[in-house]
Motif scaffolding. Structure first.
Motif, mmCIF file in Angstrom:
data_model
loop_
_atom_site.group_PDB
_atom_site.id
_atom_site.type_symbol
_atom_site.label_atom_id
_atom_site.label_comp_id
_atom_site.label_asym_id
_atom_site.label_seq_id
_atom_site.Cartn_x
_atom_site.Cartn_y
_atom_site.Cartn_z
ATOM 1 N N ILE B 31 41.545 -11.751 16.077
ATOM 2 C CA ILE B 31 41.823 -10.522 17.390
ATOM 3 C C ILE B 31 40.821 -8.784 17.091
ATOM 4 O O ILE B 31 41.410 -8.511 15.810
ATOM 5 C CB ILE B 31 42.874 -10.310 18.435
ATOM 6 C CG1 ILE B 31 43.201 -11.667 18.255
ATOM 7 C CG2 ILE B 31 42.480 -9.570 18.736
ATOM 8 C CD1 ILE B 31 44.815 -12.229 18.815
ATOM 9 N N GLY B 32 39.420 -8.694 17.555
ATOM 10 C CA GLY B 32 39.420 -6.941 17.337
ATOM 11 C C GLY B 32 39.864 -6.523 18.762
ATOM 12 O O GLY B 32 40.131 -6.912 19.483
ATOM 13 N N ILE B 33 39.832 -5.252 17.531
ATOM 14 C CA ILE B 33 40.422 -4.086 19.408
ATOM 15 C C ILE B 33 39.500 -3.174 19.798
ATOM 16 O O ILE B 33 38.497 -2.897 18.806
ATOM 17 C CB ILE B 33 42.016 -3.131 18.281
ATOM 18 C CG1 ILE B 33 42.472 -3.637 18.141
ATOM 19 C CG2 ILE B 33 42.184 -2.234 19.228
ATOM 20 C CD1 ILE B 33 43.790 -3.490 17.729
ATOM 21 N N HIS B 34 39.016 -3.609 21.074
ATOM 22 C CA HIS B 34 38.025 -2.513 21.734
ATOM 23 C C HIS B 34 37.782 -1.634 21.399
ATOM 24 O O HIS B 34 39.174 -0.586 20.986
ATOM 25 C CB HIS B 34 37.802 -3.280 22.692
ATOM 26 C CG HIS B 34 36.873 -2.465 23.892
ATOM 27 N ND1 HIS B 34 36.043 -2.987 23.845
ATOM 28 C CD2 HIS B 34 36.684 -1.649 24.115
ATOM 29 C CE1 HIS B 34 34.407 -2.320 24.579
ATOM 30 N NE2 HIS B 34 35.703 -1.196 24.955
ATOM 31 N N SER B 35 36.593 -0.565 21.052
ATOM 32 C CA SER B 35 35.613 -0.983 20.513
ATOM 33 C C SER B 35 34.915 -1.840 19.506
ATOM 34 O O SER B 35 34.443 -2.650 19.028
ATOM 35 C CB SER B 35 34.284 -0.351 21.205
ATOM 36 O OG SER B 35 34.198 0.908 21.209
ATOM 37 N N GLY B 36 34.772 -0.111 18.504
ATOM 38 C CA GLY B 36 35.054 -0.686 17.093
ATOM 39 C C GLY B 36 35.658 -1.910 16.080
ATOM 40 O O GLY B 36 34.661 -2.624 15.216
ATOM 41 N N GLY B 37 37.296 -1.890 16.573
ATOM 42 C CA GLY B 37 37.904 -3.027 15.946
ATOM 43 C C GLY B 37 37.193 -3.807 16.314
ATOM 44 O O GLY B 37 37.013 -5.168 15.861
ATOM 45 N N ALA B 38 36.243 -4.965 17.583
ATOM 46 C CA ALA B 38 35.632 -5.705 17.284
ATOM 47 C C ALA B 38 34.717 -5.805 17.101
ATOM 48 O O ALA B 38 34.502 -6.503 16.912
ATOM 49 C CB ALA B 38 35.786 -5.832 19.055
ATOM 50 N N TRP B 39 33.941 -4.977 16.884
ATOM 51 C CA TRP B 39 32.104 -5.155 15.893
ATOM 52 C C TRP B 39 33.088 -5.150 14.433
ATOM 53 O O TRP B 39 32.458 -6.254 14.202
ATOM 54 C CB TRP B 39 31.447 -3.935 15.954
ATOM 55 C CG TRP B 39 31.524 -3.128 17.450
ATOM 56 C CD1 TRP B 39 31.631 -3.660 18.576
ATOM 57 C CD2 TRP B 39 31.288 -1.403 17.022
ATOM 58 N NE1 TRP B 39 30.833 -2.802 19.172
ATOM 59 C CE2 TRP B 39 30.552 -1.944 18.954
ATOM 60 C CE3 TRP B 39 31.694 -0.359 17.151
ATOM 61 C CZ2 TRP B 39 30.478 -0.089 19.742
ATOM 62 C CZ3 TRP B 39 31.256 0.757 17.764
ATOM 63 C CH2 TRP B 39 30.718 0.614 18.892
ATOM 64 N N ALA B 104 50.773 -0.209 20.479
ATOM 65 C CA ALA B 104 50.144 -0.968 21.690
ATOM 66 C C ALA B 104 49.452 -2.123 21.682
ATOM 67 O O ALA B 104 50.086 -2.948 21.930
ATOM 68 C CB ALA B 104 48.861 0.364 22.352
ATOM 69 N N ALA B 105 49.035 -2.281 20.116
ATOM 70 C CA ALA B 105 48.108 -4.080 20.161
ATOM 71 C C ALA B 105 48.824 -5.081 20.106
ATOM 72 O O ALA B 105 48.522 -6.218 20.710
ATOM 73 C CB ALA B 105 46.534 -3.874 19.500
ATOM 74 N N LEU B 109 49.676 -8.215 22.213
ATOM 75 C CA LEU B 109 50.108 -9.812 21.744
ATOM 76 C C LEU B 109 51.366 -10.543 22.110
ATOM 77 O O LEU B 109 51.325 -11.150 23.111
ATOM 78 C CB LEU B 109 49.936 -9.333 20.123
ATOM 79 C CG LEU B 109 48.501 -9.185 19.497
ATOM 80 C CD1 LEU B 109 48.897 -9.439 18.378
ATOM 81 C CD2 LEU B 109 47.346 -10.490 19.771
ATOM 82 N N PHE B 110 52.204 -9.782 22.120
ATOM 83 C CA PHE B 110 53.296 -9.678 22.319
ATOM 84 C C PHE B 110 53.819 -10.061 23.815
ATOM 85 O O PHE B 110 54.829 -11.159 24.384
ATOM 86 C CB PHE B 110 54.473 -10.025 21.900
ATOM 87 C CG PHE B 110 54.983 -9.792 20.371
ATOM 88 C CD1 PHE B 110 54.030 -9.049 19.743
ATOM 89 C CD2 PHE B 110 56.182 -10.461 20.362
ATOM 90 C CE1 PHE B 110 54.363 -9.660 17.867
ATOM 91 C CE2 PHE B 110 56.016 -10.900 18.318
ATOM 92 C CZ PHE B 110 54.255 -10.224 17.505
ATOM 93 N N ASP B 111 53.509 -9.834 24.730
ATOM 94 C CA ASP B 111 52.882 -10.543 26.243
ATOM 95 C C ASP B 111 52.010 -11.349 26.146
ATOM 96 O O ASP B 111 51.679 -11.852 27.783
ATOM 97 C CB ASP B 111 52.260 -9.318 27.376
ATOM 98 C CG ASP B 111 53.186 -8.047 27.342
ATOM 99 O OD1 ASP B 111 54.481 -8.001 26.753
ATOM 100 O OD2 ASP B 111 53.158 -7.164 28.032
#
Lengths: 332, 165
Positions: B31-39, B104-105, B109-111
């Motif tokens: 799972i990538g975090i938007h936006s840089g993490g997703a790249w 926050a991520a 995730l846990f939700d």
């Protein structure tokens, strides 16, 4: 006291939403931002825990001076999915029966540290009055006022249209029924204009169409065959029983024969036209039962999108109020 | 200060992740975090040939600075195209600094469900942590001067630049 224009009142100095009173006067950019934000909230409904912590610790008060189970419920769900604490106050059963004035009651609620009022009122302009003169530091969301506006309903309709039909520039939208008394129709027309719909039509009997409605940039039709020709989106309105009593209409069956959305009349529209209705539906009055339940009907989708759109409006207005409050702190 | 070559960092991260994945009882999801993490996640996901589609998180609704900064005007929907329960998750971000984004991520995730485990992979690790959160796999650790930040530009090519505030 000279009232401020609603569209000035509902934006802060940075042009962000801080109240949501009407779609009139709002820019295409802002309306699009509401729709885009709602897009992200739709996925929250698919989480195992259908909640995000944005409004955690905020108190949202549902102030309903008129009954409306669906609107109140979707606002309540929207606020709860944003983790706010929600208070439901049914005014007809509350303080007004004890003789307390509206202003005193609202001040009491403000001093209980409420952060947001969601107001449904039978009088046009009531939410505006509260936002401007009674509790200016509480975010006020209009949940329908008199014949004036129902902006969150209009925005969920816009969301539904965009979701099913894409860009507004190519669309012809017909609004059918009691335009005269409809706050939904008025808010839809302002939003459709701002979002650049190709053509907006209203269809209904002469007695239920306001005389100068063309000034809002709509085409008037008194006949369904002409009005529905080549239409992409059909928005039917609820016909209220009291209109029959006030002699604006001969009878329900006469209305249905001329303006009820039946399978036959639907054939005048484009084959892929979608059918919307703000609910609750009068089956066999403004819409045929089979049409309301058909594949082209998006009436129940509207209910679902309504939660996400209201989550977007509540969080954006709270965000704009917070920005205002922190600017005032800096100025002080 | 010369900035590192992102391609080299990605190759090293993929190797390190391969070792970690080998120790897992079943293949993980990423799972990538938007936006840089997703790249970064897109590249690692392809390099590791993971079976499950890549997930994407936008943590805007879970930030802890809503009161001060308000809602970000261009929130993207989070997309988790798999059930999260009992999955081993590799969470990917571009830069880990204060640790607040990762906090926050994790909340978000846990939700969605209860993962079996979560591994954190970050392209750049900056030492200014404000929360007890540490990445498990790091592309590079950098020490910056006060007022300096690192920013990832992308999606193609991915480049790191030094930003002065």
């Amino acid at each position: 006291m000279t009232p401020t224009k609603p569209h000035q009142l509902q934006l802060n100095e940075q042009g962000q939403l801080r109240h949501f009173l009407t779609t009139e006067g709002l820019s295409r950019e802002l309306l699009t931002e509401i729709l885009d934000t709602a897009d992200s909230f739709v996925s929250v409904g698919r989480q195992a825990v259908k909640k995000v912590p944005l409004l955690r610790g905020k108190t949202v008060v549902n102030l309903f001076f008129e009954n409306s189970t669906r609107t109140r419920t979707t606002f309540e769900l929207a606020a709860k999915r944003l983790s706010a604490d929600v208070l439901n106050i049914n005014i007809s059963a509350s303080s007004t029966s004890k003789g307390e004035s509206l202003r005193d009651m609202l001040w009491n609620l403000e001093y209980m540290d409420s952060d947001m009022f969601i107001v449904r009122h039978g009088d046009s302009g009531a939410p505006h009055f509260i936002a401007e003169f009674v509790c200016p530091h509480v975010a006020v969301i209009n949940a329908g006022d008199g014949r004036h506006a129902h902006p969150t309903q209009a925005m969920l309709d816009m969301y539904t249209i965009r979701r099913h039909k894409g860009a507004f520039e190519h669309l012809t939208v017909a609004i059918i029924g009691d335009i005269l008394h409809s706050r939904v129709a008025r808010s839809q027309i302002h939003a459709l204009n701002a979002l650049g719909a190709r053509e907006i039509r209203v269809i209904g009997p002469k007695t239920l169409i306001p005389k100068d409605i063309e000034a809002l940039g709509v085409k008037v039709f008194y006949n369904m065959a002409h009005g529905l020709h080549d239409v992409d989106v059909i928005s039917t309105l609820r016909l209220q029983k009291e209109r029959m009593e006030s002699a604006l209409l001969p009878s329900e069956s006469e209305f249905y024969r001329l303006y009820g959305l039946s399978t036959e009349k639907l054939a005048f529209a484009k084959p892929d036209a979608i059918i919307m209705h703000p609910g609750p539906i009068n089956r066999g009055v403004e819409i045929e039962s089979a049409v309301a339940d058909s594949e082209r009907s998006v009436i129940l989708n509207q209910v679902n999108y309504g939660i996400a759109v209201r989550m977007a409006v509540l969080s954006m207005a709270m965000s704009g109020q917070n920005a205002d409050a922190s600017n005032q702190r800096e100025d002080a | 200060m010369t900035m590192p070559d992102v391609e080299k960092l990605l190759s090293a991260m993929a190797l390190a992740l391969q070792d970690r994945i080998a120790q897992l009882p079943k293949p993980p999801v990423m799972i990538g975090i938007h936006s840089g993490g997703a790249w970064v996640a897109e590249r690692l996901h392809a390099a590791l040939k993971l079976q499950q589609p890549l997930g994407l998180l936008d943590i805007s609704f879970y930030r802890d600075d809503f009161e001060g900064k308000g809602l970000h005007p261009s929130v993207k929907p989070s997309v988790l195209p798999f059930a999260l329960d009992d999955q081993h998750v590799i969470l990917v971000d571009d830069v880990v600094m204060s640790g607040r984004t990762i906090r926050a991520a994790l909340n978000e995730l846990f939700d969605y469900g209860r993962p079996a485990s979560v591994l954190l992979a970050a392209l750049v690790d900056l030492p200014q942590r404000e929360l007890p959160i540490q990445p498990d796999v790091v592309g590079i650790r950098m020490d910056l001067q006060p007022g300096q930040r690192v920013k990832l530009a992308g999606p193609a090519p991915l480049t790191l630049t030094l930003v002065h505030r």
